[in-house]
Structures are given as C-alpha cells and as structure tokens.
Design an enzyme around this catalytic site. Structure first.
Site, PDB file in Angstrom:
ATOM      1  N   THR A  46       4.879  -3.793   1.075  1.00  0.00           N
ATOM      2  CA  THR A  46       6.018  -4.413   1.758  1.00  0.00           C
ATOM      3  C   THR A  46       5.910  -5.928   1.761  1.00  0.00           C
ATOM      4  O   THR A  46       6.903  -6.640   1.568  1.00  0.00           O
ATOM      5  CB  THR A  46       6.076  -3.912   3.217  1.00  0.00           C
ATOM      6  N   THR A  47       4.701  -6.446   1.973  1.00  0.00           N
ATOM      7  CA  THR A  47       4.483  -7.895   2.067  1.00  0.00           C
ATOM      8  C   THR A  47       4.798  -8.601   0.749  1.00  0.00           C
ATOM      9  O   THR A  47       5.037  -9.809   0.729  1.00  0.00           O
ATOM     10  CB  THR A  47       3.030  -8.167   2.503  1.00  0.00           C
ATOM     11  N   TYR A 109      14.860   5.167   5.648  1.00  0.00           N
ATOM     12  CA  TYR A 109      16.316   5.267   5.701  1.00  0.00           C
ATOM     13  C   TYR A 109      16.815   6.706   5.813  1.00  0.00           C
ATOM     14  O   TYR A 109      17.650   7.017   6.652  1.00  0.00           O
ATOM     15  CB  TYR A 109      16.974   4.585   4.481  1.00  0.00           C
ATOM     16  N   TYR A 135       1.153   5.953   3.912  1.00  0.00           N
ATOM     17  CA  TYR A 135       1.468   4.729   4.644  1.00  0.00           C
ATOM     18  C   TYR A 135       2.523   5.050   5.696  1.00  0.00           C
ATOM     19  O   TYR A 135       3.660   5.384   5.364  1.00  0.00           O
ATOM     20  CB  TYR A 135       1.970   3.663   3.660  1.00  0.00           C
ATOM     21  N   ARG A 140       9.516   0.122  10.025  1.00  0.00           N
ATOM     22  CA  ARG A 140      10.307  -0.120   8.814  1.00  0.00           C
ATOM     23  C   ARG A 140      11.020   1.134   8.305  1.00  0.00           C
ATOM     24  O   ARG A 140      12.050   1.031   7.644  1.00  0.00           O
ATOM     25  CB  ARG A 140       9.421  -0.684   7.694  1.00  0.00           C
ATOM     26  N   LYS A 164      -2.821   4.502   5.736  1.00  0.00           N
ATOM     27  CA  LYS A 164      -2.626   3.185   6.339  1.00  0.00           C
ATOM     28  C   LYS A 164      -1.725   3.424   7.541  1.00  0.00           C
ATOM     29  O   LYS A 164      -0.528   3.703   7.394  1.00  0.00           O
ATOM     30  CB  LYS A 164      -1.979   2.209   5.348  1.00  0.00           C
ATOM     31  N   ILE A 206      -5.726  -2.698   5.888  1.00  0.00           N
ATOM     32  CA  ILE A 206      -4.945  -3.357   4.833  1.00  0.00           C
ATOM     33  C   ILE A 206      -4.143  -4.420   5.559  1.00  0.00           C
ATOM     34  O   ILE A 206      -3.209  -4.116   6.302  1.00  0.00           O
ATOM     35  CB  ILE A 206      -4.062  -2.373   4.057  1.00  0.00           C
TER      36      ILE A 206
END
Length: 296
Positions: A46-47, A109, A135, A140, A164, A206
C-alpha cells in the site's frame, strides 16, 4: 521462514516532480535500508501507492529494487486485489524466483464474508509457487479478517506462513498468537503496536516508520525479540511521536516528507493523495533531525 523475522519495510515509490517514477531515488532508498539494519524489503504494498501505478511502472519498480538490492536482503512482493481471478492469474504468470514470499491483502471494497475471505486465500495458496503472507488491514479494506479465519487458513495451507496484522487491535493479535500453528508468524502491520505484539509472541514488523528511521526501528525490534524490554521501550518512545506524525495526514505523504528531509527523494505523491501541509512538514523535518542525531 526465518527471513521474515525482524524488521521488514514497505517501500515507497518515489516520484519526480513531474510524477514519473524516480528510479535513482528508489535505488538510494533501497541502499539506505540495506546499510541501516533492515532485515527484508516489501515491494508494491500500500505504501508504494500501488493503486496509482500502471503495469509498466510496477515492472520498473520491481526490477529497480531487485537490481539495487543485489541479493543482499530477502524480498517480498505485494500481489493482491479484490478480483480473485486476477490475483491467481498474476501468480501463475509472474516470475517470482527473486522473492521469498508474497504479501496479499484481504479483498477490499467487495466486503466479503469470512467464508469469502477464506475461499479467496484458498485460491491464492493453491496458485502461489512461493509462501504467502496474509495482510489484514480493516482500515483500508472495510472488512476484518477474524482470528478464526486466519487460524483456519494457517492450518489448512502449509504455504500460508504468516500474517501482517494491521487491525490496530492488540487483543486480536494476541488471539492469533495464542491459537496459531507453531511456525506461523504474526507480523505487526501497525508501527505503534509493533513492540507489544513482539513481546506477546509476534515475529517483527512490516514497517513504514522503519524506512525513514531504519537504525532505531530495527534495533527496537531486535531488542524486543531478545526480550530486553526496558531497552526496547526506550526506543519505542523515542519513535512514538514520529509514528503519529507520519500517519497524521495519510500514508505515504508523511514518510515521503521524511525522505525529503533526508535528501533521498522528493515528497511527491499522486492524486488522490496530496502532500502534508507546511506545519506537519516542518514538524517532520524537526523530528527527523532529532531522531537521526541519536546514537544507537
């Protein structure tokens, strides 16, 4: 999966002022991690502003990191999405020989049920030629992968080796640690609770803050894994204000401001993200100089 114990960092994608991928800056960032104690690198999470990179840009990012790393640190690749077929197709066609694992986000979503999340990762586990890190990041994805689903996946698929965990819920993380198979790794995905998760039985982080302050973060994680609690918490509290700051106006806008202060890259982000405001930029510059003056 010893290579996933310790401090991994979710690499940013640096952009030039014209919003193109800054290959030279990305090389500098990789070298900065390698030279300052980071244990492994995560590409296209994402980052990395993965959602705004096209397929050609993703290939540039992947190859740049591989070339700059030169085999020095283990690499993890983000391969996830909310269309299970597309994720499976990528796993079946992409060369993953340079990576020790993939990091795959819970579907966003669509808001699947727990059974839908299980079936999604079942398909990924069956398609992936390398280990899978789950993850969970409800902030998000708008859905939470419950501990019971994580444990079910960990027990049913040997190549699902870690999670994660970024729900920001220490009780949830502890439940996974309590019930997990012996060799399954619980990796913090939330910098502020990294040390508590490690001390509860987690395997590391992470990190986002870790790529801006790799020496301090990786030392904190090492001390935590060694159960040197007081020394580890000293470093945690030195980092705590900066952790709040880098997420105050969105990720990766905050950490990119730190990289600008370090002289490693521009602070450019792509819309719909925008730069942090002047006040936060000044505070991040001050905290960067303060933290990097500390001898670890």
């Amino acid at each position: 999966m010893q290579s996933l114990i310790g401090t991994g960092v979710a690499l940013v994608t640096p952009f030039k002022k014209d919003f193109s991928v800054d290959v030279e800056a990305l090389k500098k960032i990789v070298h900065y991690q390698v030279d300052n104690g980071i244990d492994y690198l995560v590409i296209l999470g994402t980052t990395a502003e993965n959602a705004t990179l096209d397929s050609e840009e993703k290939e540039v990012v992947i190859q740049t990191v591989i070339d700059a790393n030169q085999g020095r640190l283990p690499l993890v690749l983000g391969v996830g999405g909310n269309d299970t077929r597309n994720v499976v197709s990528e796993l079946q066609t992409r060369d993953l020989s340079k990576f020790v694992a993939i990091l795959s986000v819970s579907p966003y979503y669509n808001k699947p049920t727990q059974e839908g999340i299980y079936q999604h990762f079942k398909a990924i586990a069956e398609a992936s030629p390398i280990p899978v890190i789950l993850y969970n990041v409800p902030g998000r994805t708008s859905s939470n992968m419950l501990p019971s689903t994580v444990i079910r996946l960990a027990n049913d698929f040997k190549n699902i080796v870690a999670i994660k965990e970024a729900a920001g819920d220490i009780v949830q993380a502890m439940k996974i640690i309590q019930d997990k198979p012996k060799d399954f790794l619980v990796i913090s995905g939330d910098d502020m609770v990294t040390l508590p998760i490690i001390l509860a039985g987690g395997s590391g982080v992470i990190s986002v803050i870790g790529e801006g302050f790799p020496k301090l973060t990786s030392q904190m994680v090492r001390l935590g894994l060694q159960r040197k609690v007081d020394e580890a918490y000293q470093l945690h509290y030195l980092l705590a204000d900066s952790i709040n700051m880098i997420f105050e106006q969105g990720n990766p806008a905050g950490i990119k401001e730190v990289f600008k202060s370090l002289g490693l890259s521009e602070n450019t982000v792509r819309l719909p993200l925008v730069n942090v405001d002047e006040d936060l930029a000044n505070r991040l510059c001050e905290v960067e100089k303060k933290i990097n003056a500390i001898k670890v």
